[in-house]
Design a protein around this motif. Structure first.
Motif, short mmCIF file in Angstrom:
data_model
loop_
_atom_site.label_atom_id
_atom_site.label_comp_id
_atom_site.label_asym_id
_atom_site.label_seq_id
_atom_site.Cartn_x
_atom_site.Cartn_y
_atom_site.Cartn_z
N GLY A 1 -11.53 -9.47 -8.91
CA GLY A 1 -11.78 -10.23 -7.94
C GLY A 1 -11.92 -9.52 -6.40
O GLY A 1 -11.85 -8.08 -6.19
N PHE A 2 -11.76 -10.26 -5.37
CA PHE A 2 -11.80 -9.02 -4.12
C PHE A 2 -10.88 -9.85 -2.83
O PHE A 2 -10.25 -11.30 -3.18
N CYS A 3 -10.52 -8.60 -1.63
CA CYS A 3 -9.79 -8.97 -0.38
C CYS A 3 -10.41 -8.87 0.57
O CYS A 3 -11.44 -8.35 1.03
N ASP A 4 -10.54 -10.57 1.56
CA ASP A 4 -11.68 -9.95 2.63
C ASP A 4 -10.61 -10.97 3.52
O ASP A 4 -11.40 -11.79 4.20
N GLU A 5 -9.79 -10.55 4.25
CA GLU A 5 -9.28 -11.07 5.05
C GLU A 5 -8.14 -10.29 6.23
O GLU A 5 -7.97 -8.57 6.09
N PHE B 1 0.92 -1.24 0.43
CA PHE B 1 -0.19 0.34 -0.07
C PHE B 1 1.01 1.35 0.16
O PHE B 1 0.58 2.16 1.02
N ASP B 2 1.70 1.24 -1.59
CA ASP B 2 2.66 2.48 -0.50
C ASP B 2 2.13 3.45 -1.17
O ASP B 2 1.02 3.45 -2.46
N GLU B 3 2.07 4.70 -0.84
CA GLU B 3 1.29 6.05 -1.15
C GLU B 3 1.74 6.55 -2.32
O GLU B 3 0.30 7.68 -2.98
N ALA B 4 2.88 6.16 -2.90
CA ALA B 4 3.16 6.30 -4.63
C ALA B 4 2.10 6.12 -5.25
O ALA B 4 1.57 6.58 -6.40
N PHE C 1 -15.17 4.74 -0.72
CA PHE C 1 -14.61 3.45 0.04
C PHE C 1 -13.35 3.69 0.49
O PHE C 1 -13.09 2.91 2.17
N GLY C 2 -12.25 4.68 0.18
CA GLY C 2 -10.83 4.68 0.89
C GLY C 2 -10.57 5.31 -0.37
O GLY C 2 -10.60 5.48 -1.82
N LYS C 3 -9.05 4.71 0.29
CA LYS C 3 -8.16 4.95 -1.29
C LYS C 3 -8.28 4.02 -2.50
O LYS C 3 -7.72 2.98 -2.12
N VAL C 4 -7.81 4.43 -3.88
CA VAL C 4 -7.44 3.16 -4.80
C VAL C 4 -5.94 3.16 -5.21
O VAL C 4 -5.63 4.24 -5.67
N TYR C 5 -5.51 1.67 -5.02
CA TYR C 5 -4.31 2.73 -5.95
C TYR C 5 -3.75 1.83 -6.54
O TYR C 5 -4.99 0.41 -7.54
N LYS C 6 -3.25 1.75 -7.69
CA LYS C 6 -2.92 1.38 -9.19
C LYS C 6 -2.03 0.32 -8.52
O LYS C 6 -0.70 0.19 -7.89
N LYS D 1 -8.88 -0.83 -4.91
CA LYS D 1 -10.05 -0.41 -3.75
C LYS D 1 -10.14 -0.84 -2.36
O LYS D 1 -9.91 -1.42 -1.76
N ARG D 2 -9.31 0.44 -1.25
CA ARG D 2 -8.55 -0.46 0.07
C ARG D 2 -10.34 0.22 0.77
O ARG D 2 -9.76 1.46 0.70
#
Length: 877
Positions: free
Chosen positions: A598-602, A537-540, A548-553, A565-566
């Motif tokens: 897909g998704f992650c829920d952990e 989850f690098d801010e860069a 929902f939260g931040k979106v990362y590439k 989307k985290r």
């Protein structure tokens, strides 16, 4: 002189002969009708008369109070007014009963009485409605038992609860209304905000057949009834002020109760012969019979499906279902004949409205009764299907209105049933939001308010009250759901009686709360895979921030670019939106819908993985971005692509899907500039009653795009998406935000300002300066007319997305080849591409070939595997 005297005597004699005697006069005069009994409209706890939203006067309740067994009832004021309340009256004042007490009302001895109770679960002085549990009786009727308005409001996501009953005549001429706090719960009390007592004509004097039980009937003259549902099928909400005979009933739109994607078509006919002997005025207002819902125009499709509504009810009660009909299209018998089914049992073998009434436009109603046992569960099904055996001219069915009434139990004359339960998902959503409630609801407001000195201090107090109120409501929701009252009667959108236990955490175990279909169609990523893809989850890697939260590439499988989307634990969105997005997108495949990988829920982490979208959001290319502006033709093509995606959601999926958050930040552009509709966290099926989440009356969406009708009435339909899309169209044309507070008051709202300019004929003055000279005048005219129609105040007057799509495609034709397009439109009788009516199906029309773009579940969509992204929603909802 003699002649004159004689003439005068003759005139006098004739006058005396013609004048009737007093006895004859009284006998000939028709008897005076009995005076109409007065209705009592009471605001409980009020000290003086108040005026409600519809202009109705509400009177104080003090002169109707009866003595209590200990302690006098108190008048209190609610701590704050929920924004979903249309009016402060009668909700902001309440009468509190900390011991047994109530009211006494004088009523006629020879007529039924309709009585309504209003409950707004708030904080009243030192008392919290979360601690309120009570019974309610009227004469020998048990209306409620151990009822909790706080639990019902939270489980049904409604601002207030209203209960309506029709009780048999009282021989004594008195209604004794008694509230009794539940014993065994420390601090329990009763409260009520409003009461209406309305003498009513006996419109329940029939003996409807008991469906599925031979030739038995139910004598309604021996029963009290509780109103559960009252729907104006195919039409708009009819408010109490527009009801017939002063009964002040509300008739809701039927769309939220339709089951499946086969929602038919709405029809409006004003030529109704009303009232009639068959349907006396109090039965239903004329508006119910001017609108209807029938099936599609394709007879082959109609033979394969039912027109179906689903209603949630309490088991082990008998119900009366009243169906209203008025056929304004057919003229003779057997043109339209159909079956009527209740809970998959035949209620009417052959329904033929024209055969019943003898003519076009004549209203009629039919009553049916059925017993809802435990095996039937909590859902009452109403279905219509064409009766092809009679070889009708049209393979179709029709319905104008429906009412569902619960009959009191015979032994105890009781209507009471259990309080509704929060679903497991709703419990987790409330838990997840509890810790962040102050920041999301009050934090930002307090900072600005403090700067205002005394005004700021007042604002801090208000914000604190709101937060405290909602926190207490959540606490009440998590307490045990003690058995007691029946569920709320209107409107119920889904499974409020799902009994499950909350885990007290928003973490899911192996995503067990997702359907097996969704899990099978969607890749389940481990948290380690997500961290690896985003470099922990690098801010860069952040490419956007949404509700929902931040979106990362990120990159998965070594080479595949994705958008992730985290979930932000402090976000206003949570488990509900997370699961909805997965359930929706895992089952949908369309060229113009964003693709979910897909998704992650952990470990308390939730993330959604999408194909990356190279060109970002539509908004970035209109304003507030450093992207090059788009030419007009490209903007038009993007609008058409978005309309195709929304049209598919409304008509092409298994169930009608309402997006509920259509805006330029949720329209994404891939590497080839193909538009994709994204962000399905707020989406609702229309409705899929098997889903965990129920269609909510709580208004959600983005300000500036919100359908005003949805906001006012909390009735969600696909026309709410059409309104939002109309705002998007003007946003594309004018290249400015939907809301801009820095502008003058009349220009703040783009929708209002654009409509004003359109009607004044000076719309060209506010369009994007970069487009001037680039738009064909006829194209601009068609585009603006389409956007204007989308923004009609009433949903019934807005076009369907199919009609919008057709008109946008026609506008593109006018842009590229205006002469050929105009000629083609004239040839097919469209008069220049006139936009379709407010409730047309619009599934495939004219230039549109939407279905060729559609593929559900089985599509490879190889042409669109390029890259999508799920970015930006700068503000939470």
């Amino acid at each position: 002189m003699k002649y004159r005297t004689c003439l005068l005597f003759s005139v006098l004699l004739i006058t005396l002969l013609l004048k009737p005697s007093p006895a004859l006069s009284e006998e000939a005069r028709p008897p005076n009708p009995p005076p109409k009994a007065e209705s009592l409209i009471i605001s409980c706890g009020a000290t003086e008369p108040e005026t409600g939203e519809d202009g109705q006067s509400w009177q104080p309740d003090d002169k109707y109070l009866t003595s209590t067994s200990g302690g006098e009832p108190k008048a209190e004021t609610a701590a704050f007014q929920d924004p979903a309340l249309g009016s402060a009256v009668p909700f902001m004042s309440a009468r509190i009963f900390e011991s047994r007490g109530g009211y006494e009302f004088a009523v006629p001895t020879d007529t039924r009485v309709m009585i309504r109770f209003y409950f707004y679960a708030s904080t009243y002085g030192t008392l919290d409605a979360a601690d309120s549990y009570f019974a309610l009786t009227v004469n020998d009727y048990q209306l409620l038992n151990n009822f909790s308005a706080a639990i019902a409001s939270e489980a049904l996501t409604q601002a207030y609860i209203m209960k309506e009953f029709s009780l048999l005549p009282s021989p004594s001429g008195v209604l004794n209304v008694v509230f009794t706090p539940s014993a065994g719960y420390k601090g329990a009390f009763a409260f009520v905000n409003g009461v209406e007592v309305i003498p009513m004509p006996d419109i329940f004097d029939d003996s409807p057949p008991l469906v599925g039980i031979g030739d038995q009937t139910v004598d309604l003259t021996t029963y009290g009834l509780q109103s559960m549902y009252r729907l104006n099928v195919g039409g708009e909400v009819i408010p109490p002020a527009n009801d017939s005979a002063g009964l002040r009933r509300t008739w809701y739109n039927d769309f939220p109760y339709l089951f499946g994607g086969a929602d038919g078509r709405s029809v409006y006919k004003k030529d109704v012969k009303y009232p009639t002997v068959e349907v006396p005025e109090p039965v239903a207002p004329r508006s119910v019979y001017t609108t209807s819902r029938s099936m599609s125009e394709d007879p082959m499709v109609n033979q394969k499906f039912n027109l179906t509504w689903v209603f949630q009810v309490d088991a082990n009660f008998t119900y009366m279902v009243r169906l209203h009909f008025c056929d304004g299209e057919m003229t003779r018998a057997n043109q339209r004949a159909f079956h009527i089914y209740l809970n998959n049992q035949t209620a009417q073998e052959t329904a033929d409205v024209i055969a019943w009434t003898g003519g076009k436009g004549i209203p009629i109603y039919k009553d049916y009764a059925l017993y809802q046992n435990d095996k039937s569960g909590g859902n009452l099904w109403l279905a219509l299907h064409p009766n092809t055996a009679s070889h009708p001219e049209f393979v179709d069915a029709i319905l104008n209105g429906v009412e569902v009434f619960k009959l009191n139990s015979v032994s105890k004359r009781s209507f009471a049933a259990p309080n509704p339960e929060l679903s497991e998902m709703m419990s987790r959503v409330e838990d997840a939001r509890e810790e962040s409630s102050f920041e999301t609801e009050g934090g930002g407001q307090v900072v600005g308010a403090i700067a205002g000195g005394a005004t700021g201090l007042a604002a801090v107090v208000v914000v604190s009250a709101v937060v405290l109120h909602k926190k207490r409501r959540r606490t009440a929701g998590k307490s045990s759901r003690r058995s007691g009252s029946s569920n709320n009667w209107l409107p119920l959108y889904g499974n409020s009686h799902t009994s499950s236990k909350s885990t007290g955490s928003r973490r899911s175990t192996n995503s067990s709360h997702l359907s097996t279909v969704a899990q099978g169609l969607c890749r389940h990523f481990s948290l380690q895979e997500i961290k690896h893809a985003t470099r922990n989850f690098d801010e860069a890697k952040v490419i956007g921030v949404g509700g929902f939260g931040k979106v990362y590439k990120g990159v998965i499988d070594g080479t595949m670019e994705v958008a992730i989307k985290r979930s932000n634990p402090q976000s206003e969105q949570g488990v509900n939106e997370f699961e909805t997005e997965i359930e929706m997108l895992s089952k949908l495949r369309h060229k113009h819908l964003v693709s979910l990988i897909g998704f992650c829920d952990e470990d308390d982490e939730m993330a959604l993985v999408y194909d990356f979208m190279a060109n970002g959001t539509l908004r970035e290319h209109l304003y507030k971005g450093n992207k090059p502006p788009l030419p007009w033709k490209q903007r038009l093509e993007i609008c058409i692509g978005s309309a195709r995606g929304l049209h598919y959601l409304h008509t092409g999926a298994k169930y009608t899907i309402i997006h509920r958050d259509v805006k330029t930040t949720n329209i994404l552009l891939d590497g080839k500039w193909v538009a994709k509709v994204s962000d399905f966290g707020l989406s609702k099926t229309g409705p899929d009653l098997n889903a965990q989440a129920h269609v909510s009356t709580v208004v959600k969406g983005s300000f500036g795009y919100l359908d005003p009708e949805y906001f006012r009435r909390q009735q969600l339909t696909e026309k709410s998406d059409v309104y939002s899309f109309g705002v998007v169209l003007f946003e594309v044309l004018c290249a400015r935000p939907a809301l801009n507070p820095s502008l003058s008051k009349e220009q703040v709202s783009l929708a209002d300002w654009a409509l004003q300019c359109q009607r004044k004929g000076n719309l060209e003055d506010i369009i994007d300066p970069l487009l001037k000279g680039d738009i064909n005048p006829e194209c601009l005219k068609k585009f603006a007319e389409t956007a204007e129609k989308c923004l009609a105040d009433a949903g019934v007057h807005r076009p369907s997305m199919g009609d919008v799509l057709w008109n946008l495609e026609f506008a593109l034709q006018l842009q590229e080849n205006p002469k050929s397009a105009a000629a083609a439109a004239a040839a097919i009788g469209q008069k220049g591409g006139e936009i379709g009516g407010g409730n047309g199906g619009g599934r495939r029309r004219g230039l549109s070939t939407v279905d060729e773009e559609v593929s559900v579940l089985t599509s490879d969509d190889t042409d669109d595997s390029e890259i999508f992204s799920q970015i930006v929603n700068p503000k939470g909802r």
